[in-house]
Design an enzyme around this catalytic site. Structure first.
Site, PDB file in Angstrom:
ATOM      1  N   ASN A   1       0.916  -1.144   0.139  1.00 22.74           N
ATOM      2  CA  ASN A   1      -0.060  -0.074   0.022  1.00 22.74           C
ATOM      3  C   ASN A   1       0.872   1.404   0.082  1.00 22.74           C
ATOM      4  O   ASN A   1       1.502   1.559   1.034  1.00 22.74           O
ATOM      5  CB  ASN A   1      -0.863   0.086   1.284  1.00 22.74           C
ATOM      6  CG  ASN A   1      -1.840   1.143   1.501  1.00 22.74           C
ATOM      7  OD1 ASN A   1      -1.837   2.008   0.399  1.00 22.74           O
ATOM      8  ND2 ASN A   1      -2.499   1.352   2.411  1.00 22.74           N
TER       9      ASN A   1
ATOM     10  N   LYS B   1      -0.126   4.046  -0.083  1.00 18.94           N
ATOM     11  CA  LYS B   1      -0.707   5.248   0.227  1.00 18.94           C
ATOM     12  C   LYS B   1      -0.208   6.755  -0.652  1.00 18.94           C
ATOM     13  O   LYS B   1      -0.484   6.433  -1.764  1.00 18.94           O
ATOM     14  CB  LYS B   1      -0.318   5.680   1.755  1.00 18.94           C
ATOM     15  CG  LYS B   1      -0.290   4.300   2.380  1.00 18.94           C
ATOM     16  CD  LYS B   1      -0.071   4.614   3.904  1.00 18.94           C
ATOM     17  CE  LYS B   1      -0.319   3.422   4.770  1.00 18.94           C
ATOM     18  NZ  LYS B   1      -0.230   3.406   6.169  1.00 18.94           N
TER      19      LYS B   1
ATOM     20  N   HIS C   1      -9.808   1.573   4.939  1.00 23.06           N
ATOM     21  CA  HIS C   1      -8.593   1.594   5.577  1.00 23.06           C
ATOM     22  C   HIS C   1      -8.739   2.557   6.786  1.00 23.06           C
ATOM     23  O   HIS C   1      -9.606   3.436   6.593  1.00 23.06           O
ATOM     24  CB  HIS C   1      -7.474   2.419   4.849  1.00 23.06           C
ATOM     25  CG  HIS C   1      -6.163   2.105   5.118  1.00 23.06           C
ATOM     26  ND1 HIS C   1      -5.507   3.020   6.183  1.00 23.06           N
ATOM     27  CD2 HIS C   1      -5.217   0.951   5.004  1.00 23.06           C
ATOM     28  CE1 HIS C   1      -4.453   2.729   6.289  1.00 23.06           C
ATOM     29  NE2 HIS C   1      -4.055   1.486   5.660  1.00 23.06           N
TER      30      HIS C   1
ATOM     31  N   GLU D   1      -6.951   4.881   7.853  1.00 26.36           N
ATOM     32  CA  GLU D   1      -6.906   6.313   7.471  1.00 26.36           C
ATOM     33  C   GLU D   1      -8.080   7.165   6.867  1.00 26.36           C
ATOM     34  O   GLU D   1      -8.335   8.326   6.913  1.00 26.36           O
ATOM     35  CB  GLU D   1      -5.528   6.511   6.611  1.00 26.36           C
ATOM     36  CG  GLU D   1      -4.096   6.342   7.291  1.00 26.36           C
ATOM     37  CD  GLU D   1      -3.070   5.470   6.560  1.00 26.36           C
ATOM     38  OE1 GLU D   1      -3.279   5.640   5.401  1.00 26.36           O
ATOM     39  OE2 GLU D   1      -2.175   5.111   7.317  1.00 26.36           O
TER      40      GLU D   1
ATOM     41  N   GLU E   1      -5.705  -4.519  10.554  1.00 28.73           N
ATOM     42  CA  GLU E   1      -4.613  -3.537  10.811  1.00 28.73           C
ATOM     43  C   GLU E   1      -5.326  -2.719  12.081  1.00 28.73           C
ATOM     44  O   GLU E   1      -6.063  -1.791  11.816  1.00 28.73           O
ATOM     45  CB  GLU E   1      -4.828  -2.507   9.532  1.00 28.73           C
ATOM     46  CG  GLU E   1      -4.083  -3.319   8.279  1.00 28.73           C
ATOM     47  CD  GLU E   1      -3.708  -2.245   7.137  1.00 28.73           C
ATOM     48  OE1 GLU E   1      -2.647  -2.530   6.912  1.00 28.73           O
ATOM     49  OE2 GLU E   1      -4.332  -1.044   7.342  1.00 28.73           O
TER      50      GLU E   1
ATOM     51  N   GLY F   1       2.079   2.583  11.091  1.00 29.84           N
ATOM     52  CA  GLY F   1       3.159   3.654  10.928  1.00 29.84           C
ATOM     53  C   GLY F   1       3.824   3.832  12.270  1.00 29.84           C
ATOM     54  O   GLY F   1       4.429   4.887  12.277  1.00 29.84           O
TER      55      GLY F   1
ATOM     56  N   SER G   1       3.000  -1.820  10.292  1.00 27.90           N
ATOM     57  CA  SER G   1       4.417  -1.705  10.499  1.00 27.90           C
ATOM     58  C   SER G   1       5.065  -3.161  10.310  1.00 27.90           C
ATOM     59  O   SER G   1       6.311  -3.272  11.192  1.00 27.90           O
ATOM     60  CB  SER G   1       4.613  -1.281  12.265  1.00 27.90           C
ATOM     61  OG  SER G   1       4.259  -0.058  12.440  1.00 27.90           O
TER      62      SER G   1
ATOM     63  N   GLY H   1       2.945  -0.968   4.319  1.00 33.04           N
ATOM     64  CA  GLY H   1       2.886   0.337   3.847  1.00 33.04           C
ATOM     65  C   GLY H   1       4.168   0.772   3.659  1.00 33.04           C
ATOM     66  O   GLY H   1       4.779   0.375   2.711  1.00 33.04           O
ATOM     67  N   GLY H   2       4.900   1.524   4.415  1.00 33.22           N
ATOM     68  CA  GLY H   2       6.042   2.210   4.441  1.00 33.22           C
ATOM     69  C   GLY H   2       7.399   1.174   3.747  1.00 33.22           C
ATOM     70  O   GLY H   2       7.804   1.813   2.938  1.00 33.22           O
TER      71      GLY H   2
HETATM   72  P1  13P Z   1       2.717   0.761   7.861  1.00 35.24           P
HETATM   73  O1  13P Z   1       3.370  -0.662   7.354  1.00 35.24           O
HETATM   74  O2  13P Z   1       3.579   1.757   7.141  1.00 35.24           O
HETATM   75  O3  13P Z   1       2.507   0.707   9.279  1.00 35.24           O
HETATM   76  O4  13P Z   1       1.279   0.885   7.070  1.00 35.24           O
HETATM   77  C1  13P Z   1       0.516  -0.318   7.259  1.00 35.24           C
HETATM   78  C2  13P Z   1      -0.826   0.047   6.546  1.00 35.24           C
HETATM   79  O5  13P Z   1      -1.652   0.989   6.546  1.00 35.24           O
HETATM   80  C3  13P Z   1      -0.831  -0.561   5.275  1.00 35.24           C
HETATM   81  O6  13P Z   1      -2.274  -0.386   4.855  1.00 35.24           O
END
Ligand code: 13P
Length: 245
Positions: free
Chosen positions: A11, A13, A98, A100, A167, A173, A206, A227-228
């Site tokens: 992802n 983002k 999600h 967010e 999640e 994050g 994470s 994510g990251g």
């Molecule tokens: P991180 O891996 O950056 O914590 O993000 C997870 C996420 O929100 C994937 O959808």
């Protein structure tokens, strides 16, 4: 060591431009020699869905979107894109629910309508659920997950195109992942909620090339939403490799 079919979903983002697509080369190369039973999916920002799909054309890596408008037909909704339009430019999957987006006010009802509309458009759904830190501290995790599943998937009979991504809000994050025993409990709770035909269940929050050694041992997990770490091809490949070690 696992021999299970696993999902690795990136992802991105709101990160990435046309130049960032060069970072896919390493992953494409890896995917061609990768014999592990795995499915790789990239969910870039909408602006990159088309060029990314073209770049991944001759590979087994698939592309997904990160959200969409609730309507599956055209309409006067400035700034919005619907699921059909995303399918049209190459998306096969879509992340919905999600945290967010929930944080920005998306309700379970709206998520449910979006899921229905995206299924109608022929997309596979990566349905995100998870509790906040406050809810966890108040021991409300199961109640929250149950509620999100009941409302988010209300009246959706055929769930074969739905993947659930657990999640926890507080782990996204932050570098913090749940304790293994808590994660096992939540994954089992989600699985049991679906009865005899549970969906694939992913973990997100994470995930990195260090903690994967711990996460891969949670037997109920069918893959990861990353994510990251997914923005760095080396880290992404490392996560995949270490999952099978
Ligand atoms: P991180 O891996 O950056 O914590 O993000 C997870 C996420 O929100 C994937 O959808």
């Amino acid at each position: 060591m696992t021999n299970k079919y696993m999902y690795f979903i990136a992802n991105w983002k709101m990160f990435g431009d046309l130049r960032t697509l060069n970072s896919l080369d390493k992953v494409i190369k890896f995917s061609k020699i990768n014999k592990r039973k795995s499915k790789l999916i990239y969910c870039p920002p909408n602006t990159l869905i088309r060029p990314m799909s073209k770049r991944l054309q001759k590979t087994k890596i698939e592309v997904g979107a990160q959200n969409c408008h609730v309507s599956d037909s055209y309409g006067a909704f400035t700034g919005s894109v619907n699921s059909k339009m995303l399918k049209n430019v190459g998306a096969k999957y879509i992340i919905l629910g999600h945290s967010e987006n929930r944080q920005e006010g998306e309700s379970d009802k709206l998520i449910n309508l979006k899921i229905r509309s995206a299924i109608k458009s022929g997309l596979k759904i990566i349905f995100c659920i998870g509790e906040t830190l406050k809810e966890k501290r108040n021991k409300r995790t199961n109640q929250v997950l149950s509620n999100q599943i009941n409302k988010g998937l209300k009246s959706i009979r055929n769930k074969s195109d739905i993947i659930v991504a657990y999640e926890p809000f507080w782990s996204i994050g932050t570098g913090i992942i749940p304790k293994s025993k808590d994660l096992i409990k939540s994954v089992n709770f989600i699985k049991n909620k679906f009865g005899s035909k549970p969906p694939k269940i992913l973990y997100g929050g994470s995930v990195n090339n260090q903690n994967i050694s711990q996460l891969k041992n949670i037997s109920g997990i069918d893959g990861f939403l990353i994510g990251g770490a997914s923005q760095d091809p080396k880290k992404f490949i490392d996560i995949i490799k270490k999952t099978y070690n």
